[in-house]
Design a protein around this motif. Sequence first.
Motif, PDB file in Angstrom:
ATOM      1  N   LYS A   1      17.894   3.112 -23.455  1.00  0.00           N
ATOM      2  CA  LYS A   1      17.598   2.672 -24.814  1.00  0.00           C
ATOM      3  C   LYS A   1      18.566   1.560 -25.191  1.00  0.00           C
ATOM      4  CE  LYS A   1      15.501   6.824 -26.792  1.00  0.00           C
ATOM      5  NZ  LYS A   1      15.487   7.729 -27.971  1.00  0.00           N
ATOM      6  N   VAL A   2      18.013   0.419 -25.566  1.00  0.00           N
ATOM      7  CA  VAL A   2      18.827  -0.739 -25.935  1.00  0.00           C
ATOM      8  C   VAL A   2      18.153  -1.448 -27.105  1.00  0.00           C
ATOM      9  CG1 VAL A   2      19.848  -2.920 -25.180  1.00  0.00           C
ATOM     10  CG2 VAL A   2      19.548  -1.057 -23.530  1.00  0.00           C
ATOM     11  N   GLY A   3      18.876  -1.625 -28.199  1.00  0.00           N
ATOM     12  CA  GLY A   3      18.395  -2.441 -29.316  1.00  0.00           C
ATOM     13  C   GLY A   3      17.006  -2.112 -29.793  1.00  0.00           C
ATOM     14  N   GLY A   4      16.678  -0.833 -29.902  1.00  0.00           N
ATOM     15  CA  GLY A   4      15.376  -0.427 -30.406  1.00  0.00           C
ATOM     16  C   GLY A   4      14.267  -0.396 -29.373  1.00  0.00           C
ATOM     17  N   GLU A   5      14.575  -0.637 -28.107  1.00  0.00           N
ATOM     18  CA  GLU A   5      13.582  -0.623 -27.039  1.00  0.00           C
ATOM     19  C   GLU A   5      13.936   0.439 -25.997  1.00  0.00           C
ATOM     20  OE1 GLU A   5      10.878  -2.307 -27.179  1.00  0.00           O
ATOM     21  OE2 GLU A   5      11.364  -3.760 -28.748  1.00  0.00           O
ATOM     22  N   THR A   6      12.911   0.934 -25.292  1.00  0.00           N
ATOM     23  CA  THR A   6      13.118   2.035 -24.349  1.00  0.00           C
ATOM     24  C   THR A   6      12.405   1.779 -23.027  1.00  0.00           C
ATOM     25  OG1 THR A   6      13.276   3.644 -26.159  1.00  0.00           O
ATOM     26  CG2 THR A   6      12.788   4.514 -23.966  1.00  0.00           C
ATOM     27  N   LEU A   7      13.106   2.048 -21.946  1.00  0.00           N
ATOM     28  CA  LEU A   7      12.511   2.126 -20.617  1.00  0.00           C
ATOM     29  C   LEU A   7      12.817   3.503 -20.041  1.00  0.00           C
ATOM     30  CD1 LEU A   7      13.383  -1.296 -18.918  1.00  0.00           C
ATOM     31  CD2 LEU A   7      11.166  -0.590 -19.836  1.00  0.00           C
ATOM     32  N   ARG A   8      11.820   4.124 -19.442  1.00  0.00           N
ATOM     33  CA  ARG A   8      12.016   5.413 -18.796  1.00  0.00           C
ATOM     34  C   ARG A   8      11.989   5.216 -17.282  1.00  0.00           C
ATOM     35  NH1 ARG A   8       7.931   9.017 -22.620  1.00  0.00           N
ATOM     36  NH2 ARG A   8       9.230   8.913 -24.514  1.00  0.00           N
ATOM     37  N   LEU A   9      13.084   5.544 -16.647  1.00  0.00           N
ATOM     38  CA  LEU A   9      13.225   5.384 -15.206  1.00  0.00           C
ATOM     39  C   LEU A   9      13.080   6.743 -14.542  1.00  0.00           C
ATOM     40  CD1 LEU A   9      16.404   3.088 -15.248  1.00  0.00           C
ATOM     41  CD2 LEU A   9      14.021   2.467 -15.721  1.00  0.00           C
ATOM     42  N   ALA A  10      12.374   6.790 -13.433  1.00  0.00           N
ATOM     43  CA  ALA A  10      12.163   8.067 -12.746  1.00  0.00           C
ATOM     44  C   ALA A  10      12.156   7.863 -11.244  1.00  0.00           C
ATOM     45  CB  ALA A  10      10.852   8.706 -13.197  1.00  0.00           C
ATOM     46  N   TYR A  11      12.660   8.874 -10.555  1.00  0.00           N
ATOM     47  CA  TYR A  11      12.662   8.882  -9.095  1.00  0.00           C
ATOM     48  C   TYR A  11      11.774  10.031  -8.635  1.00  0.00           C
ATOM     49  CZ  TYR A  11      14.449   9.193  -4.292  1.00  0.00           C
ATOM     50  OH  TYR A  11      14.554   9.215  -2.923  1.00  0.00           O
ATOM     51  N   HIS A  12      10.771   9.693  -7.823  1.00  0.00           N
ATOM     52  CA  HIS A  12       9.836  10.702  -7.318  1.00  0.00           C
ATOM     53  C   HIS A  12       9.975  10.881  -5.813  1.00  0.00           C
ATOM     54  CE1 HIS A  12       7.691  11.144 -11.136  1.00  0.00           C
ATOM     55  NE2 HIS A  12       7.755   9.825 -11.266  1.00  0.00           N
ATOM     56  N   GLY A  13      11.145  10.593  -5.289  1.00  0.00           N
ATOM     57  CA  GLY A  13      11.378  10.694  -3.860  1.00  0.00           C
ATOM     58  C   GLY A  13      11.218   9.362  -3.171  1.00  0.00           C
ATOM     59  N   PRO A  14      11.551   9.305  -1.888  1.00  0.00           N
ATOM     60  CA  PRO A  14      11.441   8.047  -1.146  1.00  0.00           C
ATOM     61  C   PRO A  14       9.989   7.618  -1.019  1.00  0.00           C
ATOM     62  CG  PRO A  14      11.846   9.876   0.350  1.00  0.00           C
ATOM     63  CD  PRO A  14      11.995  10.422  -1.043  1.00  0.00           C
ATOM     64  N   ASN A  15       9.770   6.315  -0.915  1.00  0.00           N
ATOM     65  CA  ASN A  15       8.429   5.795  -0.627  1.00  0.00           C
ATOM     66  C   ASN A  15       8.582   4.519   0.188  1.00  0.00           C
ATOM     67  OD1 ASN A  15       8.481   3.690  -2.981  1.00  0.00           O
ATOM     68  ND2 ASN A  15       8.716   5.654  -4.055  1.00  0.00           N
ATOM     69  N   HIS A  16       8.493   3.374  -0.459  1.00  0.00           N
ATOM     70  CA  HIS A  16       8.730   2.114   0.248  1.00  0.00           C
ATOM     71  C   HIS A  16      10.145   2.072   0.811  1.00  0.00           C
ATOM     72  CE1 HIS A  16       9.079  -2.143   1.060  1.00  0.00           C
ATOM     73  NE2 HIS A  16      10.039  -2.256   0.171  1.00  0.00           N
ATOM     74  N   SER A  17      11.082   2.543   0.023  1.00  0.00           N
ATOM     75  CA  SER A  17      12.481   2.629   0.434  1.00  0.00           C
ATOM     76  C   SER A  17      13.013   3.988  -0.021  1.00  0.00           C
ATOM     77  CB  SER A  17      13.290   1.489  -0.194  1.00  0.00           C
ATOM     78  OG  SER A  17      13.333   1.644  -1.605  1.00  0.00           O
ATOM     79  N   PRO A  18      14.207   4.373   0.416  1.00  0.00           N
ATOM     80  CA  PRO A  18      14.732   5.678   0.011  1.00  0.00           C
ATOM     81  C   PRO A  18      15.052   5.775  -1.474  1.00  0.00           C
ATOM     82  CG  PRO A  18      15.888   4.841   1.952  1.00  0.00           C
ATOM     83  CD  PRO A  18      15.072   3.715   1.411  1.00  0.00           C
ATOM     84  N   ASP A  19      15.112   4.637  -2.173  1.00  0.00           N
ATOM     85  CA  ASP A  19      15.640   4.617  -3.540  1.00  0.00           C
ATOM     86  C   ASP A  19      14.685   4.013  -4.563  1.00  0.00           C
ATOM     87  OD1 ASP A  19      15.920   2.136  -2.201  1.00  0.00           O
ATOM     88  OD2 ASP A  19      17.474   1.481  -3.571  1.00  0.00           O
ATOM     89  N   ASN A  20      13.452   3.721  -4.184  1.00  0.00           N
ATOM     90  CA  ASN A  20      12.539   2.976  -5.055  1.00  0.00           C
ATOM     91  C   ASN A  20      12.143   3.819  -6.273  1.00  0.00           C
ATOM     92  OD1 ASN A  20      11.127   0.603  -5.588  1.00  0.00           O
ATOM     93  ND2 ASN A  20       9.260   1.317  -4.568  1.00  0.00           N
ATOM     94  N   ILE A  21      12.280   3.246  -7.475  1.00  0.00           N
ATOM     95  CA  ILE A  21      12.042   4.007  -8.700  1.00  0.00           C
ATOM     96  C   ILE A  21      10.825   3.486  -9.470  1.00  0.00           C
ATOM     97  CG2 ILE A  21      14.478   4.645  -8.935  1.00  0.00           C
ATOM     98  CD1 ILE A  21      14.684   2.513 -11.188  1.00  0.00           C
ATOM     99  N   PHE A  22      10.358   4.328 -10.385  1.00  0.00           N
ATOM    100  CA  PHE A  22       9.268   3.999 -11.305  1.00  0.00           C
ATOM    101  C   PHE A  22       9.893   3.596 -12.643  1.00  0.00           C
ATOM    102  CE2 PHE A  22       7.452   6.464  -8.031  1.00  0.00           C
ATOM    103  CZ  PHE A  22       6.068   6.464  -8.089  1.00  0.00           C
ATOM    104  N   ILE A  23       9.480   2.451 -13.177  1.00  0.00           N
ATOM    105  CA  ILE A  23      10.017   1.948 -14.449  1.00  0.00           C
ATOM    106  C   ILE A  23       8.869   1.912 -15.452  1.00  0.00           C
ATOM    107  CG2 ILE A  23      11.172   0.027 -15.609  1.00  0.00           C
ATOM    108  CD1 ILE A  23      11.417  -0.115 -11.947  1.00  0.00           C
TER     109      ILE A  23
END
Length: 361
Positions: free
Chosen positions: A182-204
């Motif tokens: 949360k920054v300046g009235g805006e929100t991004l939700r980040l989530a990790y659903h396990g490895p896929n393309h790379s071991p660390d690739n996340i959903f934004i």
Amino acid sequence: MSPELQPPTGRRGFLKGAATALAVPAAATLVGVGALAEPARADDGGLPDYAPIPAASVGPTPNEDGYHVGQIAGNLYWVTDSYYQAMFLTTTRGVVLVDAPPTIGHNLLRAIDDITRANGRPSKVTHLVYSHSHADHIGAAGLFGTDVVRVAHAATAGLLARAADPNRPLPTVTFHDKYQLKVGGETLRLAYHGPNHSPDNIFIHAPEYATLMLVDVLYPGWVPFKNLAVSQDIPAWIKAQSIAMDYPWQTFVGGHLGRLGVRADGALQIRYMDDLDASTRSAIASVDPTPFFAKYGTQGNSWAIFKTFLDAVADTAAAPVAAKYTGVLAAADVFTRDNAWTLLESLRIDAGVLGPFGVHP
């Protein structure tokens, strides 16, 4: 050579010219795709000819500096050079940038300045989210200085520490499963659903703007990049496509190529992968390995047996799928054979679909 025919000089000039070329569908003649042999050879230095790009696969034309910046919704924007994409939020405190592809490079700063000058918001990038560790997506992260909050999955921190790349500074904030930025009235939700393309690739996920960014998994309007995006876990990469579709998004940012995605794009890629899976399983079962053993077995060349057999299976699997999707998905005739080969190996190794090399009565 006349001045107007001189090739562009320097990285920026090269990318400007290449991006402009990619933004215009090629007026080429459709070549045969059924057999998936080597593409027809053109007169320009022996380079292959490929099918024209469907008009629906083409994104907006970059400006004279080689980039396009557009509004997704509200305070959420995207930038592309027709090869890579980044996304950013303007807030009352500054800008939240997601990824920093080096092909876009300094044009990220120009694009952000274009927007913030127009909407009167601060132009400084205060937060930088890494989708994953790969340099082609965050290799320009060093442009934003040291006083930026860099957010990434915990595995990204380890991979970047090993890389020791000054252009990819280590994250300052990490998470394991979920993180709400949360920054300046805006929100991004980040989530990790396990490895896929790379071991660390996340959903934004930007829920307020019904937008999902997931890099190197879905390719709106195009077939996946070579060898199923050179992904490290093919079954998990395939599953990630369905996970993405479970999110309530209307706009998709895939990190590559020149346009945004809609839900129909995700459904189309899943159908492509289903067809490729069915065709590959059929080819594993139908291609006879006897000729390859007959030719190379007497030489004791085991690798030649496997190479020629697996290549024949990939060719057989890819041919009907490439024919079906050419004209529907861009570059179906370019990468379907490579994608079939990678899927074949995953089916053999991960799923145990071994064909003639399995245990038989």
